[in-house]
Design a protein around this motif. Structure first.
Motif, PDB file in Angstrom:
ATOM      1  N   ALA A  23     -65.939 -13.941  35.126  1.00 25.75           N
ATOM      2  CA  ALA A  23     -65.486 -14.693  36.711  1.00 25.75           C
ATOM      3  C   ALA A  23     -64.031 -14.974  36.479  1.00 25.75           C
ATOM      4  CB  ALA A  23     -65.876 -16.374  36.716  1.00 25.75           C
ATOM      5  N   ASP A  75     -65.253 -15.860  41.721  1.00 27.03           N
ATOM      6  CA  ASP A  75     -66.650 -14.590  41.616  1.00 27.03           C
ATOM      7  C   ASP A  75     -67.336 -15.000  40.804  1.00 27.03           C
ATOM      8  OD1 ASP A  75     -65.667 -13.506  40.027  1.00 27.03           O
ATOM      9  OD2 ASP A  75     -65.240 -12.310  41.067  1.00 27.03           O
ATOM     10  N   GLU A  76     -68.586 -14.206  41.097  1.00 24.38           N
ATOM     11  CA  GLU A  76     -69.307 -14.082  40.226  1.00 24.38           C
ATOM     12  C   GLU A  76     -69.107 -12.862  38.788  1.00 24.38           C
ATOM     13  OE1 GLU A  76     -73.656 -13.791  37.914  1.00 24.38           O
ATOM     14  OE2 GLU A  76     -71.993 -11.386  39.446  1.00 24.38           O
ATOM     15  N   GLY A  77     -69.752 -13.283  37.706  1.00 25.61           N
ATOM     16  CA  GLY A  77     -69.664 -11.988  37.195  1.00 25.61           C
ATOM     17  C   GLY A  77     -69.243 -11.868  35.339  1.00 25.61           C
ATOM     18  N   TRP A  94     -68.708 -16.202  45.447  1.00 23.69           N
ATOM     19  CA  TRP A  94     -69.706 -17.805  45.580  1.00 23.69           C
ATOM     20  C   TRP A  94     -69.058 -19.266  45.324  1.00 23.69           C
ATOM     21  CZ3 TRP A  94     -73.583 -16.275  41.150  1.00 23.69           C
ATOM     22  CH2 TRP A  94     -75.148 -17.632  41.266  1.00 23.69           C
ATOM     23  N   TYR A 152     -65.921  -8.458  40.862  1.00 19.44           N
ATOM     24  CA  TYR A 152     -66.928  -7.949  40.322  1.00 19.44           C
ATOM     25  C   TYR A 152     -68.125  -8.594  40.961  1.00 19.44           C
ATOM     26  CZ  TYR A 152     -70.291  -8.056  36.462  1.00 19.44           C
ATOM     27  OH  TYR A 152     -70.735  -7.618  35.531  1.00 19.44           O
ATOM     28  N   SER A 206     -66.716 -17.128  30.023  1.00 24.97           N
ATOM     29  CA  SER A 206     -67.352 -17.200  31.135  1.00 24.97           C
ATOM     30  C   SER A 206     -68.460 -16.263  31.963  1.00 24.97           C
ATOM     31  CB  SER A 206     -66.525 -17.783  32.295  1.00 24.97           C
ATOM     32  OG  SER A 206     -65.249 -16.576  32.861  1.00 24.97           O
ATOM     33  N   SER A 207     -69.262 -16.981  32.638  1.00 26.02           N
ATOM     34  CA  SER A 207     -70.353 -15.493  33.592  1.00 26.02           C
ATOM     35  C   SER A 207     -69.641 -15.939  35.365  1.00 26.02           C
ATOM     36  CB  SER A 207     -71.308 -16.283  33.036  1.00 26.02           C
ATOM     37  OG  SER A 207     -71.754 -15.196  33.699  1.00 26.02           O
ATOM     38  N   ASP A 208     -69.780 -17.018  35.693  1.00 28.77           N
ATOM     39  CA  ASP A 208     -69.752 -16.966  36.999  1.00 28.77           C
ATOM     40  C   ASP A 208     -68.580 -17.993  37.028  1.00 28.77           C
ATOM     41  OD1 ASP A 208     -71.406 -18.780  37.404  1.00 28.77           O
ATOM     42  OD2 ASP A 208     -72.878 -17.696  37.814  1.00 28.77           O
ATOM     43  N   CYS A 209     -68.038 -18.902  38.375  1.00 31.61           N
ATOM     44  CA  CYS A 209     -67.765 -19.914  38.959  1.00 31.61           C
ATOM     45  C   CYS A 209     -68.252 -19.942  39.685  1.00 31.61           C
ATOM     46  CB  CYS A 209     -66.164 -19.400  39.219  1.00 31.61           C
ATOM     47  SG  CYS A 209     -65.239 -20.602  40.392  1.00 31.61           S
ATOM     48  N   ARG A 210     -68.841 -20.704  39.843  1.00 33.19           N
ATOM     49  CA  ARG A 210     -69.998 -21.364  40.301  1.00 33.19           C
ATOM     50  C   ARG A 210     -70.280 -22.407  41.618  1.00 33.19           C
ATOM     51  NH1 ARG A 210     -75.672 -20.792  38.707  1.00 33.19           N
ATOM     52  NH2 ARG A 210     -76.004 -18.922  38.352  1.00 33.19           N
ATOM     53  N   ASP A 213     -70.240 -23.113  35.462  1.00 32.88           N
ATOM     54  CA  ASP A 213     -70.595 -21.966  34.870  1.00 32.88           C
ATOM     55  C   ASP A 213     -72.313 -21.738  34.753  1.00 32.88           C
ATOM     56  OD1 ASP A 213     -70.121 -19.185  33.544  1.00 32.88           O
ATOM     57  OD2 ASP A 213     -68.727 -19.644  33.556  1.00 32.88           O
TER      58      ASP A 213
END
Length: 384
Positions: free
Chosen positions: A260, A255-257, A240, A236, A285-289, A304
């Motif tokens: 995720a 990844d981020e997005g 990250w 995406y 989710s929104s991202d995988c930090r 996240d």
């Protein structure tokens, strides 16, 4: 004489039984029947925040039985020259702590195992680019793992937010000595992880790509050589996060997005990566930090910016992963760590949040209460 020998043997047997029942251990020269505390038990949690005011290093005692965090130790928050701290890496000895700052500096501290007070080991070193990779949102927001320590404690590696990765040896005092920088020809080195033989780093150029993961071989002196790379598709945005499994030859990338994804790879004997099936989209989710594996490698946890924490099971034979039923839980976007006793997980989430962990199922239960770290806690580490 025979009676004395029998009594001594009985005393030794009693000591062994006591140790087996309590998880302690006996060492030569120790007081007879003495029980030594579990060396994996957590003692303190160290946290850095994104306040940017310099006084941003906080330390809290950990109750090794319940996981609860106590009041900050005397002197917290400490000013150790950190401005916009991003992530922490704790040495295998449990008390050397390294912090990456957004300005490219790597700080080295020794945390007292008795008082929890951190002291500077040596002057901070600055990486090749004088900056570190933060995919979005400005300093103090992203807990990207831009530094990593080998499990044997010999070397620290930094993703330098340019084409290079930096290599440092770790001395007996914990001080860092620069070995060299390896130019990978990368667009932008970001998240990094390592075992004792290889290091892996993400290469990402935001929304446009390319998105690669480089494998680097660790030489006898700690210097790195470029070994291979693998290209990821359907990313995406930024790559990250990354972490190698602590007990088996698998590696995971996030990844981020808006959806995720977590990518799974097997690791060959030469360190090269092979993707294991399609990537998995995290629940809601929104991202995988950031990643943190359990000590047995059978589970990992991700943070996240939807302010949740996810939990995955890992098949340590095949590398297959699956998000646990009930995941995610309320959490935060900062760094996540699992203590080496396997009982607790902590995250930087503005406040510092803790969870008890079922070591069989991997499920999390929030601990009562949360401690503040200027209400801007971002990165956390566990001192043993």
């Amino acid at each position: 004489m025979k009676t004395r020998i029998l009594l001594s043997a009985a005393g030794l047997l009693l000591s062994i039984i006591l140790v087996a029942c309590t998880g302690g251990s006996i060492f030569p020269g120790a007081t007879p029947n003495a029980i030594v505390a579990n060396p994996m038990a957590p003692k303190f949690l160290i946290s850095i925040d994104g306040s940017g005011d310099g006084t941003n290093v906080n330390v809290f005692p950990i109750d090794a039985t319940t996981g609860a965090l106590g009041a900050a130790v005397a002197g917290s928050p400490f000013d150790l020259g950190l401005i916009n701290g991003m992530t922490l890496a704790v040495h295998p000895n449990g008390h050397f702590v390294y912090a990456a700052d957004n300005n490219g500096t790597i700080h080295a501290w020794n945390v007292s195992e008795t008082t929890g007070v951190p002291t500077q080991i040596a002057a901070a070193v600055t990486n090749e680019s004088s900056t570190f990779y933060q995919p979005c949102c400005g300093a103090g927001d992203a807990a990207t793992h831009v530094i990593t320590i080998t499990p044997n404690g010999k070397y620290l590696y930094s993703a330098n937010h340019d084409a290079t990765v930096g290599a440092y040896s770790i001395g007996a005092t914990g001080a860092l000595t620069h070995i060299s920088d390896l130019n990978l020809g990368a667009c932008d080195t970001g998240a990094i992880t390592a075992n004792d033989s290889y290091a892996w780093v993400t290469d990402t150029c935001g929304n446009s790509g390319p998105w690669n993961v480089f494998t680097m071989k660790i030489g006898a002196t700690g210097a790195l050589t470029n070994s291979s790379s693998v290209a990821l598709t359907q990313v995406y945005a930024w790559l990250w996060s990354i972490q190698v499994n602590p007990v088996s030859n698998f590696l995971y990338v996030g990844d981020e997005g808006g959806n995720a994804q977590v990518y799974s790879f097997s690791i060959a004997t030469d360190g090269s990566l092979t993707q294991l099936g399609p990537q998995i989209v995290e629940n809601g989710s929104s991202d995988c930090r950031d990643f943190a594996h359990s000590p047995d490698g059978k589970f990992f946890y991700t943070t996240d910016d939807a302010d949740v924490i996810h939990a995955f099971s890992v098949d340590t034979t095949t590398g297959a992963i699956a998000e646990l039923a009930g995941s995610p839980w309320s959490g935060g976007a900062g760094q996540v760590v699992a203590d080496l006793s396997g009982k607790f997980v902590y995250i930087g989430a503005g406040t510092v949040m803790g969870f008890s962990r079922d070591m069989t199922t991997g499920l999390l239960t929030p601990l009562a209460g949360a401690v503040t770290a200027n209400d801007a806690a971002l990165a956390v580490g566990i001192v043993r």
